[in-house]
Design a protein around this motif. Structure first.
Motif, PDB file in Angstrom:
ATOM      1  N   TYR A 248     -10.204  -8.490   8.668  1.00 41.43           N
ATOM      2  CA  TYR A 248      -9.096  -8.947   9.515  1.00 41.43           C
ATOM      3  C   TYR A 248      -7.851  -8.130   9.185  1.00 41.43           C
ATOM      4  O   TYR A 248      -7.780  -7.469   8.155  1.00 41.43           O
ATOM      5  N   ARG A 249      -6.863  -8.209  10.049  1.00 31.21           N
ATOM      6  CA  ARG A 249      -5.501  -7.835   9.683  1.00 31.21           C
ATOM      7  C   ARG A 249      -4.738  -9.139   9.458  1.00 31.21           C
ATOM      8  O   ARG A 249      -5.019 -10.156  10.103  1.00 31.21           O
ATOM      9  N   SER A 250      -3.797  -9.106   8.528  1.00 34.32           N
ATOM     10  CA  SER A 250      -3.030 -10.304   8.226  1.00 34.32           C
ATOM     11  C   SER A 250      -1.542 -10.061   8.489  1.00 34.32           C
ATOM     12  O   SER A 250      -1.140  -8.959   8.860  1.00 34.32           O
ATOM     13  N   LEU A 251      -0.747 -11.101   8.310  1.00 33.79           N
ATOM     14  CA  LEU A 251       0.693 -11.027   8.537  1.00 33.79           C
ATOM     15  C   LEU A 251       1.426 -11.762   7.420  1.00 33.79           C
ATOM     16  O   LEU A 251       0.928 -12.744   6.872  1.00 33.79           O
ATOM     17  N   ARG A 252       2.621 -11.275   7.125  1.00 28.66           N
ATOM     18  CA  ARG A 252       3.530 -12.002   6.235  1.00 28.66           C
ATOM     19  C   ARG A 252       4.777 -12.333   7.037  1.00 28.66           C
ATOM     20  O   ARG A 252       5.304 -11.483   7.764  1.00 28.66           O
ATOM     21  N   PHE A 253       5.244 -13.564   6.915  1.00 26.72           N
ATOM     22  CA  PHE A 253       6.410 -14.009   7.671  1.00 26.72           C
ATOM     23  C   PHE A 253       7.589 -14.244   6.727  1.00 26.72           C
ATOM     24  O   PHE A 253       7.457 -14.923   5.712  1.00 26.72           O
ATOM     25  N   MET A 303      -0.097  -6.802   7.358  1.00 24.63           N
ATOM     26  CA  MET A 303      -0.662  -6.546   6.042  1.00 24.63           C
ATOM     27  C   MET A 303      -2.157  -6.297   6.153  1.00 24.63           C
ATOM     28  O   MET A 303      -2.810  -6.817   7.052  1.00 24.63           O
ATOM     29  N   GLU A 304      -2.660  -5.535   5.195  1.00 24.38           N
ATOM     30  CA  GLU A 304      -4.111  -5.478   5.014  1.00 24.38           C
ATOM     31  C   GLU A 304      -4.560  -6.862   4.557  1.00 24.38           C
ATOM     32  O   GLU A 304      -3.902  -7.494   3.735  1.00 24.38           O
ATOM     33  N   TRP A 305      -5.666  -7.338   5.099  1.00 26.89           N
ATOM     34  CA  TRP A 305      -6.172  -8.654   4.700  1.00 26.89           C
ATOM     35  C   TRP A 305      -7.068  -8.521   3.480  1.00 26.89           C
ATOM     36  O   TRP A 305      -7.852  -7.574   3.366  1.00 26.89           O
ATOM     37  N   LYS A 306      -6.910  -9.475   2.570  1.00 32.88           N
ATOM     38  CA  LYS A 306      -7.852  -9.589   1.446  1.00 32.88           C
ATOM     39  C   LYS A 306      -8.182 -11.061   1.280  1.00 32.88           C
ATOM     40  O   LYS A 306      -7.460 -11.936   1.784  1.00 32.88           O
TER      41      LYS A 306
END
Length: 368
Positions: A248-253, A303-306
């Motif tokens: 996945y791709r992730s996000l930081r808010f 963000m890169e997802w981990k």
């Protein structure tokens, strides 16, 4: 004797619609979620009277009259129209690409002038079949729009150069030769008055709910409570990643309360240069035309997802789809287990499609 007919794992939109529909048919339902709230990623947090879209902006839009009428049973919608703007190093452009955009870029006034300019710039490819995202984008909109409004934003979103990304990520780009700033062409569009929590709470009013509950930590006990399970979490996690981990791709808010009436004058501003580390700023009060002395903004950082991060966007390339199809085949053999939603089905869903898919899944369950 099982206490419930259905255990719904995940109190997001898919799970809530499914739970409501089975409850309507006289079935008992326990809904659990590992978070401390219902609503999944459409949850709104109230900060000084402003409904803040805690997990990114959500704008309901659809051409499906049946689905529009359905969601309006649970909340009244306002008339919000999504008209995002792009900020490229301080230059402001309208999105989607339309005659206002082209006039700002090139000073053109007529649709034909704009078409001619785009065709002239596309010629750089000499009819070559696009081999990467950069070439695909130029083949659709030319070099100026690509350089200012696509390249930087896309590279931030995916965390790699546009020349390294496959062309299929951009199958088409919305280009309008009209002076229309409405991002969606859909007939129905708006934000629920009072935020999305109103919808979820009304959908779940006849269900039992357990929050702060991790399914995998309590799996045996939870499974023993219900005849069937709807699982809306990650399908690869359910099966212990036996065929590999789906990406996945992730996000930081980064959310900030500001003591000013109006920060950016629009709900959504995309930052399309490569140097700005975030992709967009959301100013939440504009979704509901709120007038107040303070405002809340959220910067979104891709963000890169981990493992352990929130999974937002499935990486739908050949490798991941091959892995998903193996998990899907396992799921299809299950008799008391249903997978649903963007994580359970490893696909990107707009909200109206989630509602439709959940309703159809229940019809399939009950053969009506």
């Amino acid at each position: 004797m099982k206490k419930y007919d259905y255990l719904v794992v995940g109190a997001g939109l898919y799970g809530a619609v499914f739970a409501h529909e089975v409850s309507k048919r006289g079935k008992s339902c326990l809904v659990i979620d590992k978070r401390n709230h219902v609503g999944g990623n459409i949850y709104c947090e109230n900060i000084e009277g402003i409904n803040v879209h805690k997990y990114g902006a959500h704008i309901f839009h659809t051409n499906d009259e049946e689905i529009w009428n359905y969601v309006n049973e649970f909340a009244e919608f306002n008339r919000f129209t999504n008209s995002p703007i792009a900020n490229f190093n301080g230059e402001i452009y309208n999105l989607p690409f339309n005659m206002n955009t082209f006039n700002k870029l090139w000073g053109v006034i007529t649709p034909q002038e704009a078409k001619d300019r785009i065709e002239e710039q596309k010629a750089i490819l000499k009819n070559k079949k696009p081999e990467n995202l950069e070439e695909q984008a130029i083949s659709l909109v030319g070099t100026d729009i690509y350089e200012k409004l696509i390249k930087g934003y896309t590279e931030k979103q995916w965390g790699r150069s546009a020349t390294e990304l496959p062309p299929f990520i951009i199958k088409r780009l919305p280009v309008r030769f009209t002076y229309d700033n409405n991002y969606f062409n859909d007939r129905y569009q708006g934000i629920p008055i009072g935020g999305y929590n109103v919808i979820i709470e009304n959908l779940l009013r006849n269900c039992d709910i357990r929050l702060n509950t991790n399914y995998f930590e309590n799996r045996e006990e939870l499974d023993s409570l219900a005849k069937k399970v709807l699982f809306t979490g990650m399908i690869d996690e359910y099966y212990g990643y036996k065929y590999g981990v789906l990406e996945y791709r992730s996000l930081r808010f980064d959310t900030e309360l500001l003591q000013q009436q109006n920060y950016q004058g629009n709900a959504v501003v995309n930052y399309t240069d490569r140097e700005t580390p975030f992709t967009r700023i959301i100013e939440h009060k504009h979704f509901e035309f709120k007038t107040s002395e303070s405002t809340v903004i959220t910067r979104e950082y891709p963000m890169e997802w981990k493992s352990g991060d929130e999974p937002y966007y499935p990486v739908l390339d050949e490798k991941n789809l091959d892995i998903y199809n193996k998990y899907k085949a396992l799921g299809e053999k299950e008799e008391t287990l249903i997978f649903g939603g963007r994580l359970g089905e490893y696909k990107y869903y707009d909200m109206h499609n989630i509602v439709r898919a959940a309703i159809e899944k229940v019809k399939e369950e009950f053969k009506n």
